[in-house]
Design a protein around this motif. Structure first.
Motif, PDB file in Angstrom:
ATOM      1  N   GLN A  14       0.068 -11.785  -6.011  1.00 56.34           N
ATOM      2  CA  GLN A  14       0.743 -10.949  -5.035  1.00 56.34           C
ATOM      3  C   GLN A  14      -0.221 -10.413  -3.975  1.00 56.34           C
ATOM      4  N   LEU A  15      -1.398  -9.952  -4.396  1.00 53.40           N
ATOM      5  CA  LEU A  15      -2.346  -9.397  -3.435  1.00 53.40           C
ATOM      6  C   LEU A  15      -2.870 -10.473  -2.488  1.00 53.40           C
ATOM      7  N   ALA A  16      -3.011 -11.699  -2.991  1.00 54.17           N
ATOM      8  CA  ALA A  16      -3.412 -12.797  -2.101  1.00 54.17           C
ATOM      9  C   ALA A  16      -2.360 -13.016  -1.019  1.00 54.17           C
ATOM     10  N   ALA A  17      -1.086 -12.914  -1.398  1.00 51.00           N
ATOM     11  CA  ALA A  17      -0.006 -13.090  -0.420  1.00 51.00           C
ATOM     12  C   ALA A  17       0.035 -11.927   0.564  1.00 51.00           C
ATOM     13  N   VAL A  18      -0.197 -10.704   0.085  1.00 53.54           N
ATOM     14  CA  VAL A  18      -0.218  -9.539   0.964  1.00 53.54           C
ATOM     15  C   VAL A  18      -1.353  -9.658   1.979  1.00 53.54           C
ATOM     16  N   ARG A  19      -2.532 -10.029   1.501  1.00 54.66           N
ATOM     17  CA  ARG A  19      -3.674 -10.202   2.410  1.00 54.66           C
ATOM     18  C   ARG A  19      -3.381 -11.303   3.427  1.00 54.66           C
ATOM     19  N   GLY A  20      -2.769 -12.385   2.975  1.00 55.70           N
ATOM     20  CA  GLY A  20      -2.446 -13.473   3.881  1.00 55.70           C
ATOM     21  C   GLY A  20      -1.496 -13.041   4.976  1.00 55.70           C
ATOM     22  N   ALA A  21      -0.479 -12.254   4.606  1.00 52.31           N
ATOM     23  CA  ALA A  21       0.481 -11.775   5.603  1.00 52.31           C
ATOM     24  C   ALA A  21      -0.213 -10.893   6.633  1.00 52.31           C
ATOM     25  N   ILE A  22      -1.052  -9.983   6.164  1.00 50.86           N
ATOM     26  CA  ILE A  22      -1.751  -9.077   7.084  1.00 50.86           C
ATOM     27  C   ILE A  22      -2.726  -9.850   7.967  1.00 50.86           C
ATOM     28  N   ASP A  23      -3.412 -10.850   7.404  1.00 51.36           N
ATOM     29  CA  ASP A  23      -4.339 -11.673   8.192  1.00 51.36           C
ATOM     30  C   ASP A  23      -3.616 -12.435   9.296  1.00 51.36           C
ATOM     31  N   ARG A  24      -2.333 -12.727   9.077  1.00 51.00           N
ATOM     32  CA  ARG A  24      -1.542 -13.426  10.092  1.00 51.00           C
ATOM     33  C   ARG A  24      -0.972 -12.469  11.138  1.00 51.00           C
ATOM     34  N   GLY A  25      -1.343 -11.194  11.041  1.00 55.37           N
ATOM     35  CA  GLY A  25      -0.836 -10.216  11.989  1.00 55.37           C
ATOM     36  C   GLY A  25       0.521  -9.664  11.623  1.00 55.37           C
ATOM     37  N   GLU A  26       0.940  -9.847  10.366  1.00 56.26           N
ATOM     38  CA  GLU A  26       2.226  -9.351   9.909  1.00 56.26           C
ATOM     39  C   GLU A  26       2.033  -8.108   9.053  1.00 56.26           C
ATOM     40  N   VAL A  27       3.121  -7.551   8.570  1.00 51.59           N
ATOM     41  CA  VAL A  27       3.073  -6.483   7.585  1.00 51.59           C
ATOM     42  C   VAL A  27       3.753  -6.985   6.318  1.00 51.59           C
ATOM     43  N   ALA A  28       3.473  -6.333   5.203  1.00 49.50           N
ATOM     44  CA  ALA A  28       3.966  -6.806   3.908  1.00 49.50           C
ATOM     45  C   ALA A  28       4.823  -5.735   3.247  1.00 49.50           C
ATOM     46  N   GLY A  29       6.081  -6.074   2.945  1.00 54.33           N
ATOM     47  CA  GLY A  29       6.966  -5.147   2.261  1.00 54.33           C
ATOM     48  C   GLY A  29       6.656  -5.072   0.781  1.00 54.33           C
ATOM     49  N   LEU A  30       6.589  -3.860   0.240  1.00 55.07           N
ATOM     50  CA  LEU A  30       6.296  -3.639  -1.167  1.00 55.07           C
ATOM     51  C   LEU A  30       7.388  -2.779  -1.786  1.00 55.07           C
ATOM     52  N   ALA A  31       7.900  -3.208  -2.927  1.00 47.89           N
ATOM     53  CA  ALA A  31       8.835  -2.408  -3.715  1.00 47.89           C
ATOM     54  C   ALA A  31       8.054  -1.752  -4.843  1.00 47.89           C
TER      55      ALA A  31
END
Length: 346
Positions: A124-141
């Motif tokens: 999950q953290l790898a996916a969150v970092r990837g989203a942020i690196d792409r200039g996006e934000v990551a939704g977390l529940a």
């Protein structure tokens, strides 16, 4: 929404999603099982149990406006000045907040969060970092444990600090001006093989799930895809009463069956009011307690299905007498439609 409308959504959206995810086909879910799932979703939607605080809708409305600023209503000059989610912003918030029940990926992520599985934070953290690196934000529940309360935030930045990964998050519980001088953080210990939360977020949220759709649902937890499939769409049991009485249902592990609650949910009953439910294989023993006042008549309904079809469908009508205002039952649910259901009064 009607049950038929919900059923159409399941056939259309959930069927397409499962086919794309390639880990379960909707054809593996028999009609009897889908009918019970529809009943539970019907209660959640029509009693407004996703209206508790609007945090999910607020963070995903913020995400929508971040990704496409042109979608910000022209009447809104400064999003940070919006004090409450009133129209037209409120319409976007409500849309995102209510879709979490019927969107298959979001629904599945929440159910896994509440399911007690060991979460796979490395993936999950790898996916969150990837989203942020792409200039996006990551939704977390987020959820408390074992008492199940939910929350939602957006991760917009991260920092590696020795053996920790620190996520900077937007929490809609704080106004915009708060973030001019403060940063909200979720910290993970990444020093071992399995990253873990350093401490619960906000002092109470001890479980976190990334709700980005690029991760298949089985990737959220440290278990196999078939285990996830059996839990999410392998079966469900519902227990409900049709009168204003108290209901408590406990399974063979001592866990109490869930009841949807929210601060702002509608108090108007559906025809399935006072429902308790549990996803996963319904087989096992259950203790049901019904309490009320003398003279009250109630009907207890127990409905359950698995991948093998309907395993229990029973109704019992009783009346409390002056001496006994609590009824207790022991119910044994078989693992197949051919099995024998037993119900006895204790």
């Amino acid at each position: 929404m009607t049950e038929e409308e919900i059923s159409r959504v399941l056939r259309r959206d959930w069927g397409n999603y499962l086919s794309q995810q390639n880990w379960l086909a909707l054809s593996e879910v028999p009609n009897a099982l889908r009918e019970v799932i529809v009943k539970q979703l019907y209660v959640s939607i029509n009693q407004g149990t996703a209206t508790d605080g609007h945090c999910f809708g607020m963070v995903h409305a913020a995400n929508e406006y971040f990704r496409d600023p042109d979608r910000v209503p022209t009447a809104v000059e400064d999003l940070s000045s919006v004090a409450s989610p009133a129209a037209p912003i409120g319409d976007t918030v409500d849309f995102h907040h209510n879709r979490q029940i019927l969107d298959p990926h979001t629904w599945g992520a929440w159910m896994l969060l509440y399911g007690g599985f060991e979460l796979d934070y490395r993936t999950q953290l790898a996916a969150v970092r990837g989203a942020i690196d792409r200039g996006e934000v990551a939704g977390l529940a987020l959820a408390t444990w074992p008492r199940l309360e939910g929350h939602a935030v957006l991760a917009y930045g991260y920092r590696d600090q020795q053996e920790e990964l620190i996520l900077d998050v937007y929490d809609p519980n704080w106004p915009a001006e708060y973030y001019q001088t403060h940063t909200e953080e979720i910290r993970f210990d990444t020093g071992g093989d399995r990253p873990q939360l350093v401490s619960p977020y906000d002092g109470r949220y001890s479980r976190v799930v990334y709700v980005g759709s690029e991760l298949r649902l089985p990737a959220l937890v440290r278990t196999g895809a078939e285990v996830v499939a059996r839990y999410l769409l392998g079966g469900i049991i519902t227990v409900l009463v049709t009168s204003s009485v108290s209901l408590r249902v406990v399974d063979s592990t001592g866990a109490e069956l869930r009841r949807d609650t929210a601060d702002h949910m509608s108090s108007l009953p559906t025809e399935y009011s006072n429902i308790r439910y549990r996803y996963g294989e319904p087989k096992g023993d259950y203790t049901i307690q019904v309490a009320g006042t003398a003279g009250t008549r109630y009907t207890l309904e127990i409905d359950g299905a698995s991948r093998r079809g309907k395993v229990i469908d029973r109704q019992m009508t009783n009346t409390f007498d002056p001496e006994t205002t609590t009824h207790e039952f022991r119910v044994t649910v078989p693992d197949s439609p051919a099995g024998h259901v037993t119900i006895r009064r204790l």
